[in-house]
Design a protein around this motif. Structure first.
Motif, short mmCIF file in Angstrom:
data_model
loop_
_atom_site.label_atom_id
_atom_site.label_comp_id
_atom_site.label_asym_id
_atom_site.label_seq_id
_atom_site.Cartn_x
_atom_site.Cartn_y
_atom_site.Cartn_z
N LYS A 83 0.92 -1.99 3.80
CA LYS A 83 1.38 -0.79 4.51
C LYS A 83 2.13 0.05 3.49
CE LYS A 83 -0.08 -1.85 8.64
NZ LYS A 83 -0.96 -1.00 9.41
N LYS A 85 2.62 3.18 3.09
CA LYS A 85 3.50 4.23 3.60
C LYS A 85 4.90 3.69 3.93
CE LYS A 85 3.49 7.09 7.66
NZ LYS A 85 2.71 7.70 8.72
N ASN A 86 4.96 2.43 4.39
CA ASN A 86 6.23 1.81 4.76
C ASN A 86 6.79 0.90 3.67
OD1 ASN A 86 5.90 2.99 7.29
ND2 ASN A 86 4.90 1.19 8.12
N THR A 88 5.67 -2.08 2.90
CA THR A 88 5.70 -3.44 3.44
C THR A 88 4.32 -4.08 3.26
OG1 THR A 88 5.05 -2.83 5.70
CG2 THR A 88 7.42 -2.91 5.22
#
Length: 122
Positions: A83, A85-86, A88
């Motif tokens: 992920k 964008k995050n 993570t």
């Protein structure tokens, strides 16, 4: 839902309760190591615990939480998804997992990928 304890691979992550296929196991925050700094990291034991990251996979990511402690299997019961964008790496149950079972991922990323790894698989 998860705990770290001894496994046949050293330390591993185990389920403390039954887990259903598709369930989120861990959303591990990451520390990004830029490509130009990896030459320092690869001289340490942490180089065995990184994920390829970033544009063209030039950077590396050290997963916090349980993320860098999941062991490998060519028949995994979990999978991971970046992920970006995050910042993570999210780990999900790939199959139903019973309480007490070790949670294993395929280090190649795709649960069905049988490509050789950089170490001998037990």
């Amino acid at each position: 839902m998860l705990e770290v304890k001894e496994s046949k691979y050293g330390r591993g992550v185990f389920a403390t309760r039954d887990i259903q296929k598709g369930e989120l196991l861990d959303a591990s925050p990451i520390i990004v190591v830029p490509h130009e700094e990896y030459k320092y990291l690869k001289k340490t034991v942490l180089s065995n615990y990184v994920f390829w990251w970033g544009k063209n996979d030039k950077a590396r990511a050290v997963a916090l939480g349980y993320g860098s402690l999941f062991n490998h299997s060519y028949t995994p019961n979990a999978k991971y998804k970046f992920k970006r964008k995050n910042d993570t790496i999210n780990f999900y149950a790939y199959t139903d997992i019973k309480a007490g079972e070790e949670i294993l991922v395929n280090y190649n990323g795709d649960p069905d990928d049988q490509s050789p790894l950089w170490f001998e698989v037990l």
